[in-house]
Design a protein around this motif. Structure first.
Motif, short mmCIF file in Angstrom:
data_model
loop_
_atom_site.label_atom_id
_atom_site.label_comp_id
_atom_site.label_asym_id
_atom_site.label_seq_id
_atom_site.Cartn_x
_atom_site.Cartn_y
_atom_site.Cartn_z
N ILE A 199 -1.16 0.09 13.62
CA ILE A 199 -0.53 -0.11 12.56
C ILE A 199 -1.06 -1.58 11.82
O ILE A 199 -0.79 -1.81 10.67
CB ILE A 199 0.95 -0.45 12.99
N SER A 200 -1.36 -2.73 12.70
CA SER A 200 -2.08 -3.76 12.06
C SER A 200 -3.09 -3.64 11.26
O SER A 200 -3.27 -4.39 10.16
CB SER A 200 -2.30 -4.81 13.24
N TRP A 201 -4.00 -2.79 11.75
CA TRP A 201 -5.01 -2.48 11.06
C TRP A 201 -4.67 -1.99 9.46
O TRP A 201 -5.35 -2.18 8.51
CB TRP A 201 -6.08 -1.63 11.78
N VAL A 202 -3.88 -0.93 9.66
CA VAL A 202 -3.49 -0.27 8.44
C VAL A 202 -2.70 -1.09 7.43
O VAL A 202 -3.17 -1.14 6.15
CB VAL A 202 -2.29 0.90 8.74
N LEU A 203 -1.94 -2.00 7.99
CA LEU A 203 -1.33 -3.15 7.12
C LEU A 203 -2.37 -3.93 6.63
O LEU A 203 -2.26 -4.36 5.28
CB LEU A 203 -0.36 -3.95 7.98
N TYR A 204 -3.44 -4.55 7.24
CA TYR A 204 -4.48 -5.17 6.61
C TYR A 204 -5.11 -4.40 5.66
O TYR A 204 -5.62 -5.07 4.67
CB TYR A 204 -5.47 -5.49 7.72
N MET A 205 -5.35 -3.10 5.75
CA MET A 205 -6.15 -2.57 4.90
C MET A 205 -5.54 -2.24 3.55
O MET A 205 -5.96 -2.09 2.41
CB MET A 205 -6.49 -1.00 5.42
N ILE A 206 -3.98 -2.15 3.64
CA ILE A 206 -3.46 -2.06 2.65
C ILE A 206 -3.32 -3.26 1.62
O ILE A 206 -3.62 -3.33 0.52
CB ILE A 206 -1.87 -1.79 2.81
N GLU A 207 -3.35 -4.51 2.17
CA GLU A 207 -3.73 -5.72 1.65
C GLU A 207 -5.03 -5.67 0.89
O GLU A 207 -5.07 -6.37 0.12
CB GLU A 207 -3.54 -7.01 2.65
N ASN A 208 -6.00 -5.39 1.65
CA ASN A 208 -7.38 -5.32 1.17
C ASN A 208 -7.69 -4.54 0.08
O ASN A 208 -8.20 -4.79 -0.84
CB ASN A 208 -8.42 -5.21 2.32
N ASN A 209 -7.04 -3.33 0.08
CA ASN A 209 -7.27 -2.56 -1.05
C ASN A 209 -6.19 -2.64 -2.32
O ASN A 209 -6.75 -2.28 -3.21
CB ASN A 209 -6.48 -1.04 -0.50
N LEU A 210 -5.42 -3.25 -1.94
CA LEU A 210 -4.64 -3.91 -3.06
C LEU A 210 -5.29 -4.87 -4.01
O LEU A 210 -5.36 -4.74 -5.09
CB LEU A 210 -3.25 -4.76 -2.67
N ARG A 211 -6.13 -5.76 -3.32
CA ARG A 211 -7.10 -6.73 -4.01
C ARG A 211 -8.17 -5.96 -4.83
O ARG A 211 -8.45 -6.19 -5.96
CB ARG A 211 -7.65 -7.68 -3.17
N ASP A 212 -8.94 -4.77 -4.07
CA ASP A 212 -9.77 -4.13 -4.45
C ASP A 212 -9.44 -3.24 -5.77
O ASP A 212 -10.20 -3.01 -6.55
CB ASP A 212 -10.38 -3.27 -3.27
N ALA A 213 -8.35 -2.80 -5.55
CA ALA A 213 -7.69 -1.84 -6.55
C ALA A 213 -7.75 -2.60 -8.00
O ALA A 213 -7.81 -1.80 -9.02
CB ALA A 213 -6.37 -1.41 -6.01
N THR A 214 -7.32 -3.95 -8.01
CA THR A 214 -7.58 -4.83 -9.37
C THR A 214 -8.96 -4.69 -9.82
O THR A 214 -8.96 -4.25 -11.03
CB THR A 214 -7.02 -6.13 -8.99
N LEU A 215 -9.91 -4.72 -9.01
CA LEU A 215 -11.28 -4.69 -9.52
C LEU A 215 -11.60 -3.15 -9.89
O LEU A 215 -12.28 -3.09 -10.91
CB LEU A 215 -12.29 -5.26 -8.44
N VAL A 216 -11.29 -2.24 -9.21
CA VAL A 216 -11.54 -0.79 -9.33
C VAL A 216 -10.96 -0.37 -10.85
O VAL A 216 -11.40 0.39 -11.44
CB VAL A 216 -11.14 0.13 -8.26
N GLY A 217 -9.62 -0.90 -11.15
CA GLY A 217 -9.02 -0.57 -12.10
C GLY A 217 -10.01 -0.98 -13.51
O GLY A 217 -9.61 -0.46 -14.49
N LEU A 218 -10.62 -2.18 -13.60
CA LEU A 218 -11.51 -2.45 -14.45
C LEU A 218 -12.60 -1.32 -14.87
O LEU A 218 -12.91 -1.22 -15.94
CB LEU A 218 -12.31 -3.85 -14.27
N LEU A 219 -12.96 -0.87 -13.90
CA LEU A 219 -14.00 0.41 -14.06
C LEU A 219 -13.50 1.69 -14.43
O LEU A 219 -13.89 2.52 -15.07
CB LEU A 219 -14.89 0.56 -12.69
N THR A 220 -12.24 2.08 -13.64
CA THR A 220 -11.77 3.22 -13.88
C THR A 220 -10.68 3.39 -14.98
O THR A 220 -10.06 4.41 -15.45
CB THR A 220 -10.95 3.77 -12.52
N GLY A 221 -10.46 2.23 -15.65
CA GLY A 221 -9.59 2.14 -16.74
C GLY A 221 -7.88 2.48 -16.46
O GLY A 221 -7.26 3.03 -17.07
N THR A 222 -7.67 2.00 -15.25
CA THR A 222 -6.21 2.17 -14.79
C THR A 222 -5.67 1.06 -14.27
O THR A 222 -6.30 0.10 -13.79
CB THR A 222 -6.19 3.48 -13.85
N GLY A 223 -4.33 1.04 -13.97
CA GLY A 223 -3.67 -0.09 -13.00
C GLY A 223 -3.69 -1.27 -13.74
O GLY A 223 -3.99 -1.59 -15.00
#
Length: 268
Positions: A199-223
């Motif tokens: 559960i700790s790893w999953v929570l950490y990954m959610i935090e990490n993906n939230l940061r990465d999703a901001t950058l991904v949105g620049l490329l995918t035109g979303t979010g």
């Protein structure tokens, strides 16, 4: 005594020499990169001007608040994509980790294959995944979801495997001696032991993906990444600053929530 002092001086002299060579090498690399990229090092002298410009233009004002509904909607979409990608990746990774861990896997060959697969998946940066997937899935939320999913599978598989291998092998062997099958061993000896760290790893990954999703949105035109890019390129710096502030607040809120959940799990 004198010999010991001489050896000590020689040791510290050698350490200082290595440190000097390392600093010199870093300096040479920096100068070389600056010359190749035509980077003007004098820009550091005007760093205060850049900070002042940011403070004047990117501080959200009353006019920026007119965009808060659009920003909130994009922020929620980004959060949902991050949570969805992490959740699916956690399920896939747990299955792969159980087959790849030395204590629960069927064979050494399978373990090597899964370890190699996990290393491959996690060593491609998130931007690389997003750019590759853009060719097939175009600019949409699903492309961002897949990019986060692939990277998360690689990271979580490796993390879960190491967690499973930390389980006391004697507990697994004790159940096997009593005639328990593979699924009984996993459900009664492995999963209860690794539930909290997983559960700790999953929570950490959610935090990490939230940061990465901001950058991904620049490329995918979303979010939220796309919204920031849209405001910035249209010179709407106030709303762009509000986007940055919203991202910071969301990241902190998710981190605090994760810490709270981890403390409750550890306490229970």
């Amino acid at each position: 005594m004198e010999l010991r002092q001489t050896n000590g001086n020689a040791f510290f002299l050698k350490k200082r020499l290595k440190l000097t060579l390392l600093i010199g090498l870093i300096g040479v690399l920096y100068v070389g990169a600056s010359l190749v990229l035509d980077f003007n090092s004098a820009a550091f002298l005007y760093l205060d001007r850049g900070i002042i410009w940011l403070a004047k233009n990117f501080i959200p004002n009353s006019q920026s608040m007119a965009y808060w509904q659009e920003i909130l909607g994009a922020l929620i979409r980004t959060l949902l994509v991050s949570v969805a990608a992490t959740s699916v990746a956690a399920v896939i990774s747990l299955g792969l980790a159980l087959m790849g861990a030395k204590s629960t896997g069927p064979s050494q060959v399978v373990s090597w294959v899964i370890r190699g697969f996990a290393s491959f998946m996690r060593n491609i940066p998130i931007v690389g995944w997003a750019m590759l997937l853009l060719f097939s899935f175009k600019q949409n939320d699903f492309t961002g979801f897949l990019a986060l999913l692939f990277l998360s599978v690689g990271f979580l598989t490796r993390a879960f495997m190491e967690t499973i291998e930390d389980v006391d092998i004697e507990k697994i062997q004790a159940l096997q001696v009593t005639g328990a099958n593979y699924f009984q061993v996993v459900s009664q000896a492995v999963l209860p032991e690794i539930c909290t760290p997983l559960i700790s790893w999953v929570l950490y990954m959610i935090e990490n993906n939230l940061r990465d999703a901001t950058l991904v949105g620049l490329l995918t035109g979303t979010g939220i990444g796309f919204v920031f890019d849209l405001y910035f390129k249209s010179l709407r710096y106030g709303p762009a600053g509000l986007v940055v502030l919203a991202i910071i607040i969301l990241v902190i809120a998710v981190e605090l929530s994760s810490n709270f959940v981890e403390r409750r799990i550890a306490h229970d």
